[in-house]
Design an enzyme around this catalytic site. Sequence first.
Site, PDB file in Angstrom:
ATOM      1  N   HIS A  22       0.846  -1.205   0.000  1.00 21.47           N
ATOM      2  CA  HIS A  22       0.000   0.000   0.000  1.00 21.47           C
ATOM      3  C   HIS A  22       0.879   1.252   0.000  1.00 21.47           C
ATOM      4  CE1 HIS A  22      -3.201  -2.566   2.231  1.00 21.47           C
ATOM      5  NE2 HIS A  22      -3.672  -2.331   1.018  1.00 21.47           N
ATOM      6  N   LYS A  46     -14.883  -6.925   4.815  1.00 18.89           N
ATOM      7  CA  LYS A  46     -14.270  -8.032   5.551  1.00 18.89           C
ATOM      8  C   LYS A  46     -14.596  -7.807   7.025  1.00 18.89           C
ATOM      9  CE  LYS A  46     -11.132  -7.582   1.877  1.00 18.89           C
ATOM     10  NZ  LYS A  46     -10.104  -6.706   1.345  1.00 18.89           N
ATOM     11  N   ARG A  96      -2.039  -6.269  -7.882  1.00 18.24           N
ATOM     12  CA  ARG A  96      -0.912  -7.135  -7.513  1.00 18.24           C
ATOM     13  C   ARG A  96      -0.737  -8.279  -8.507  1.00 18.24           C
ATOM     14  NH1 ARG A  96      -3.127  -8.280  -1.715  1.00 18.24           N
ATOM     15  NH2 ARG A  96      -4.856  -8.414  -3.141  1.00 18.24           N
ATOM     16  N   SER A 133      -3.089  -7.595   3.249  1.00 18.66           N
ATOM     17  CA  SER A 133      -3.380  -7.380   4.671  1.00 18.66           C
ATOM     18  C   SER A 133      -3.849  -8.690   5.302  1.00 18.66           C
ATOM     19  CB  SER A 133      -4.491  -6.335   4.830  1.00 18.66           C
ATOM     20  OG  SER A 133      -4.111  -5.123   4.249  1.00 18.66           O
TER      21      SER A 133
END
Length: 170
Positions: A22, A46, A96, A133
């Site tokens: 990030h 989430k 990514r 994460s």
Amino acid sequence: MNGTTAHSAIYPGSFDPMTRGHLDVIQRASAIFDKVVVAVVVNPQKRDPLFSLDEREEMIRKACADLENVEVTHFRGLLANFVQRVGATVIVKGLRVVSDFEGEMSTALMNRSLSGVDTVFLPSDPRWSFVSSTLVKEVFNLGADVAKYVPPAVLQVMQSKRPAPRPAET
Ligand code: PNS
């Protein structure tokens, strides 16, 4: 950016927690756009975030302290509404791996349809292309050293939350 329009970019995310991936995207966006607003979503889809909203914002602020054109804030509800409210001209997302692209493509098109604001994708630095994460939290909770994957300011807060050692596995 050159030209007459000042580009203000929104970089949205859950940041639970912010990773070095990030931070890399923020640093590169800050070199491209006039201003970058890192926007933490208030209720990440989430469930059960490890970090509170305040902690997530504070960690990002510390990690970005040397970037003068970066601001940190939060939003709730639709990103498209937030983008319009703050007058951003672009949304920034990191990509990514190829599988990120599928979801991000439809999200970008929906956000453009709702707000008229386009999304610019920055390819993740290969050093961080496997770092998320979710994985950082998982390996951290199982006792791994995550210093390689998160900025020092994030590591400090994570260590204060390290769960008590588990009884020896049998
Ligand atoms: O870091 P994440 O969890 O991948 O970030 C996802 C985020 C926050 C960018 C996304 O969930 C989002 O934009 N949430 C706001 C709600 C919204 O606008 N949903 C419709 C998207 S088209």
